[in-house]
Design a protein around this motif. Structure first.
Motif, PDB file in Angstrom:
ATOM      1  N   UNK A 162       3.309  19.293  18.754  1.00  0.00           N
ATOM      2  CA  UNK A 162       2.960  18.018  18.054  1.00  0.00           C
ATOM      3  C   UNK A 162       4.172  17.765  17.745  1.00  0.00           C
ATOM      4  N   UNK A 163       3.772  16.258  16.987  1.00  0.00           N
ATOM      5  CA  UNK A 163       5.086  14.825  17.391  1.00  0.00           C
ATOM      6  C   UNK A 163       5.659  15.170  16.003  1.00  0.00           C
ATOM      7  N   UNK A 164       6.160  16.315  15.492  1.00  0.00           N
ATOM      8  CA  UNK A 164       6.485  16.304  14.564  1.00  0.00           C
ATOM      9  C   UNK A 164       6.062  16.429  13.207  1.00  0.00           C
ATOM     10  N   UNK A 165       6.713  17.307  12.345  1.00  0.00           N
ATOM     11  CA  UNK A 165       5.200  17.188  10.909  1.00  0.00           C
ATOM     12  C   UNK A 165       6.554  17.313   9.557  1.00  0.00           C
ATOM     13  N   UNK A 166       6.149  16.514   8.388  1.00  0.00           N
ATOM     14  CA  UNK A 166       7.144  15.954   7.749  1.00  0.00           C
ATOM     15  C   UNK A 166       6.446  16.354   6.251  1.00  0.00           C
ATOM     16  N   UNK A 167       6.746  16.927   5.978  1.00  0.00           N
ATOM     17  CA  UNK A 167       6.600  16.833   4.219  1.00  0.00           C
ATOM     18  C   UNK A 167       6.862  16.036   3.296  1.00  0.00           C
ATOM     19  N   UNK A 168       6.484  16.215   2.890  1.00  0.00           N
ATOM     20  CA  UNK A 168       6.614  15.255   1.048  1.00  0.00           C
ATOM     21  C   UNK A 168       7.216  15.827  -0.205  1.00  0.00           C
ATOM     22  N   UNK A 169       8.743  15.714   0.030  1.00  0.00           N
ATOM     23  CA  UNK A 169       9.506  16.289  -0.971  1.00  0.00           C
ATOM     24  C   UNK A 169       9.368  18.390  -1.524  1.00  0.00           C
ATOM     25  N   UNK A 170       8.420  17.532  -2.442  1.00  0.00           N
ATOM     26  CA  UNK A 170       8.070  19.774  -2.661  1.00  0.00           C
ATOM     27  C   UNK A 170       6.720  19.844  -2.825  1.00  0.00           C
ATOM     28  N   UNK A 171       5.971  18.439  -2.885  1.00  0.00           N
ATOM     29  CA  UNK A 171       4.635  18.958  -2.278  1.00  0.00           C
ATOM     30  C   UNK A 171       4.046  19.337  -1.435  1.00  0.00           C
ATOM     31  N   UNK A 222      10.602  15.022  10.120  1.00  0.00           N
ATOM     32  CA  UNK A 222       9.574  16.153  10.443  1.00  0.00           C
ATOM     33  C   UNK A 222       9.950  17.041  11.948  1.00  0.00           C
ATOM     34  N   UNK A 223      11.689  17.384  11.814  1.00  0.00           N
ATOM     35  CA  UNK A 223      12.047  17.908  13.173  1.00  0.00           C
ATOM     36  C   UNK A 223      12.373  19.296  12.300  1.00  0.00           C
ATOM     37  N   UNK A 224      12.935  19.447  11.090  1.00  0.00           N
ATOM     38  CA  UNK A 224      13.063  20.268  10.005  1.00  0.00           C
ATOM     39  C   UNK A 224      12.265  21.211  10.112  1.00  0.00           C
ATOM     40  N   UNK A 225      10.788  20.743   9.439  1.00  0.00           N
ATOM     41  CA  UNK A 225       9.212  21.329   9.604  1.00  0.00           C
ATOM     42  C   UNK A 225       9.280  22.676  11.099  1.00  0.00           C
ATOM     43  N   UNK A 226       9.532  21.709  12.065  1.00  0.00           N
ATOM     44  CA  UNK A 226       9.274  22.578  13.223  1.00  0.00           C
ATOM     45  C   UNK A 226       9.741  23.475  13.300  1.00  0.00           C
ATOM     46  N   UNK A 231       0.598  -1.257  -0.064  1.00  0.00           N
ATOM     47  CA  UNK A 231      -0.111   0.172   0.001  1.00  0.00           C
ATOM     48  C   UNK A 231       0.665   1.341   0.037  1.00  0.00           C
ATOM     49  N   UNK A 232       0.900   2.152  -0.620  1.00  0.00           N
ATOM     50  CA  UNK A 232       1.066   3.322  -1.123  1.00  0.00           C
ATOM     51  C   UNK A 232       0.491   4.591  -0.107  1.00  0.00           C
ATOM     52  N   UNK A 233       1.278   4.834   0.692  1.00  0.00           N
ATOM     53  CA  UNK A 233       0.423   6.458   2.032  1.00  0.00           C
ATOM     54  C   UNK A 233       0.978   7.482   1.095  1.00  0.00           C
ATOM     55  N   UNK A 234       1.692   7.873   0.450  1.00  0.00           N
ATOM     56  CA  UNK A 234       2.515   9.197  -0.316  1.00  0.00           C
ATOM     57  C   UNK A 234       0.949   9.709  -0.903  1.00  0.00           C
ATOM     58  N   UNK A 235      -0.006   9.379  -1.413  1.00  0.00           N
ATOM     59  CA  UNK A 235      -0.768  10.523  -1.738  1.00  0.00           C
ATOM     60  C   UNK A 235      -1.717  10.792   0.101  1.00  0.00           C
ATOM     61  N   UNK A 236      -2.134   9.921   0.009  1.00  0.00           N
ATOM     62  CA  UNK A 236      -2.484  10.753   1.871  1.00  0.00           C
ATOM     63  C   UNK A 236      -1.563  11.370   2.161  1.00  0.00           C
ATOM     64  N   UNK A 237      -0.325  10.919   2.548  1.00  0.00           N
ATOM     65  CA  UNK A 237       0.175  11.621   3.744  1.00  0.00           C
ATOM     66  C   UNK A 237       0.331  13.618   2.944  1.00  0.00           C
TER      67      UNK A 237
END
Length: 717
Positions: free
Chosen positions: A258-267, A329-333, A221-227
């Motif tokens: 928050x427990x981190x916040x991770x970006x998905x590439x440039x999306x 996830x910490x870089x975004x914060x 299962x690919x979760x990338x779209x949901x993320x």
């Protein structure tokens, strides 16, 4: 389109921190109507300025005449001036006494807006505004408990008389305002203690890299779209929170648990950029607190996830992915804090320190406001420069610029595409236009199904463009269908229709809907659809989203395989469908593929299913006989297959009111599915106006099987 757009915004965002770091202010638009026929549109720009000497001490005693402000080199006139006195040495409020420890439980009434500062008094003057924001979607239950515990400790032991605290919560839907700004510790503690641990439960922290569990499937299962969607929704919620705080002129600090916040590439770069811009315009500083505290990562993952169980656990890829994911996830914060003038608390188990840092960062400052001479809403960056007239050398800390608002009429092609992209990803739908939709399905072959959908928009909502002198209006359509199991996008539509707005069509629009129809070819499964329509003359957007199921009729053995039942009040020649967005070159193709087109006419589905008495009601459906196997032999179905029967029944409050005569039909020639089309016409003149249940029933006398579908309808005079 999305990739190119995201890359261009990424370059824009990379230059933003140089302008945004440690800059706090706010912009407020005001409308001052002097006479009924004349209106003035002005924009108030608020800057919060810290003035310190060489030793770092606050410089007091300044007046409005001591400040010189320019915007893009143009001098501005100071209209608002105020000193905010917030001593950093203020002692905490004494601890609660024994009688106060028995906290009164207040009603936790959620709201969606903060109350503005009363005009008749200075309720927020000389106060420090701290908003505690709990993002439940990123935190696991144990992290939520730590965050709530830290907030309660701060309120009990470290809150000072200068502090006003608000409590916000995000569970994945709208932002809940659990408590407006208040100094009542008893009320704050009551709200914090009644917040439920486990809300949201970190459902957005899905894993889709080399450290994810091995499910044993050929294609996991690919979760990338949901993320991508979830991260945008979290950032959009932060943007909304900042917008709520914009109505206060004072400095505001939002403590983001928050427990981190991770970006998905440039999306997610576009939404991150929009969130930072909104915070800067509103004068809000983000102070993220990583509620995971100090984390010691296990080389092969902890008990919160399944074991990778593949080569990645031996070659180091799994460990590297775990480390990278945590760092991202910490870089975004860190980015949210640095770009808005805050500071992130990372890798520390004392979460209260994050609140105290935000508390101590706000000391004495001046509020300086001016009405900008540049009233153009063009969305461009405006550079602000402030200087003070003092006999000694001073240092100033203020917001050095902001992005102006932008009117829809000023949007270029890229801006309009960006608006649709943003609206498509928003978790909170935009509903300026009313949209209704009907989705149907018809089997094409043993594997695929044709899924037509029909959208209707009230024409009176689009006729507004005529009032502004427009001769036509362009309606943009964007549609996306996702597989609910995998989360991947399986099909999409990008289309438009141009409607001329002369006096005749504008008058007709006021009484008739706009219809748009299209179709997809899908496999059986569970899907979600999100459809957007935008009036390009006014910029208003409408959204429709729902889930639907395409059944596998090949597995239907107990009942007669039955398609969707379509009910409508009109059958028109294709050329007479005035507001059909289908292009002329596609009409022949549509006529061949769309089962709703037959005998040169098209059945117009009634999405709302409201019908007038005295007019015929048309019903259409398909059944399929190829699923029937001979009981005595495996020979294929012969042309002598007995006909099937179909009829309609109208009932009201469980009582039959009308039943039509059964109609017999046989399979069409040259169709391997044994498809049988049923065209039924219902005349309900004898019935009284009201709501009815219309049941379509099909019988297979040869095999003793039946199927039915029930559709609610309403008859009006």
């Amino acid at each position: 389109m999305r990739t190119a757009l995201s890359i261009s915004l990424a370059f824009l965002f990379s230059a933003a921190p140089a302008f945004f770091a440690q800059q706090v202010g706010s912009n407020v638009r005001t409308n001052d109507i002097t006479v009924p026929t004349l209106s003035m549109n002005t924009q108030l720009v608020i800057e919060t300025v810290e003035v310190k000497d060489k030793k770092g001490n606050f410089v007091g005693g300044l007046t409005a005449k001591d400040f010189n402000i320019t915007e893009d080199g143009t001098p501005q006139t100071v209209k608002i001036f105020e000193l905010q006195h917030l001593s950093t040495t203020a002692t905490p409020i004494p601890p609660l006494g024994k009688d106060e420890e028995d906290i009164t439980i207040y009603n936790k009434l959620t709201r969606t807006q903060l109350a503005p500062e009363p005009k008749e008094n200075s309720h927020y003057k000389d106060h420090r505004l701290l908003a505690l924001y709990f993002d439940m979607t990123t935190m696991m239950p144990q992290d939520q408990a730590r965050a709530l515990g830290a907030a309660m400790k701060f309120v009990r032991t470290q809150m000072t008389a200068a502090d006003l605290v608000s409590i916000m919560r995000f569970n994945g839907g709208a932002i809940d305002i659990l408590q407006d700004f208040t100094a009542d510790r008893n009320r704050l503690l009551s709200i914090l203690e009644t917040m439920e641990v486990g809300e949201g439960q970190g459902n957005n922290n899905s894993i889709d890299d080399a450290s994810s569990a091995d499910t044993g499937a050929a294609f996991g299962q690919d979760d990338s779209e949901f993320n991508i969607f979830n991260t945008d929704r979290q950032l959009s919620a932060l943007q909304t929170a900042a917008h709520m705080l914009a109505q206060m002129s004072e400095k505001k600090s939002l403590i983001y648990f928050a427990s981190g916040l991770r970006l998905n590439g440039v999306d997610n770069i576009a939404q991150l950029h929009a969130t930072v811009d909104e915070a800067i315009r509103a004068g809000v500083s983000f102070w993220p607190v990583d509620t995971r505290g100090l984390v010691a990562s296990a080389p092969l993952g902890d008990a919160s996830q399944g074991n990778a169980g593949n080569a990645n656990m031996y070659n180091g890829a799994g460990m590297q992915a775990t480390s990278d994911r945590f760092q991202q996830s910490q870089d975004t914060l860190f980015s949210l804090a640095g770009d808005t003038g805050g500071k992130a608390l990372l890798d520390n188990n004392d979460l209260t320190r994050g609140i105290v840092q935000a508390q101590q960062a706000i000391s004495d400052y001046y509020i300086v406001g001016y009405y900008t001479t540049n009233t153009a809403q063009n969305g461009r960056f405006r550079k602000v420069k402030i200087a003070v007239n003092t006999p000694t050398e001073t240092s100033l800390n203020y917001r050095q610029g902001y992005y102006a608002g932008k009117e829809f009429g000023k949007f270029n092609v890229a801006d309009k595409e960006r608006q649709l992209e943003d609206a498509l990803m928003l978790g909170d739908p935009i509903t300026d236009l009313t949209i209704s939709m009907e989705i149907d399905y018809f089997q094409l072959n043993r594997a695929e199904y044709y899924v037509p959908f029909v959208v209707k928009i009230p024409g009176r909502e689009l006729a507004l463009a005529k009032r502004f002198g427009a001769e036509h209006t362009l309606i943009d359509f964007v549609c996306e269908i996702k597989d609910e199991v995998s989360g991947s996008t399986v099909s999409n539509v990008r289309d438009f229709v141009n409607i001329k707005l002369n006096d005749a069509t504008a008058a007709e629009l006021a009484h008739r809907p706009i219809e748009y129809d299209s179709g997809f070819t899908l496999l059986p499964g569970r899907y979600s659809i999100k459809f957007l329509a935008r009036d390009d003359e006014t910029g208003r957007i409408g959204t429709y989203q729902t889930s639907f199921v395409i059944p596998n009729l090949n597995k239907e053995v107990e009942r007669v395989p039955l398609s969707s039942v379509v009910i409508g009040g009109e059958r028109k020649e294709l050329k007479d469908v005035l507001y059909d967005a289908l292009k002329a070159k596609d009409r022949a193709k549509d006529e061949a593929a769309n089962p709703l087109v037959f005998d040169g006419k098209k059945l117009i589905p009634s999405v709302t299913r409201v019908f007038h008495k005295g007019r015929p009601i048309y019903v259409f459906a398909q059944t399929y006989t190829r699923a029937v196997a001979s009981k005595a032999t495996t020979e294929s179905t012969t042309p002598t297959t007995p006909p099937m029967l179909a009829y309609l029944t109208l009932s009201q409050e469980g009582k039959k009111q009308l039943e039509t005569v059964p109609v017999a039909a046989t399979p069409t020639t040259g169709n391997r599915l044994g498809m049988i089309p049923f065209h039924l016409t219902l005349n309900a003149d004898a019935l009284e106006p009201g709501e009815y249940q219309c049941q379509f029933t099909v019988l297979d006398p040869a095999n003793g099987r039946a199927s039915f579908q029930v559709l609610p309808i309403e008859l009006v005079p």
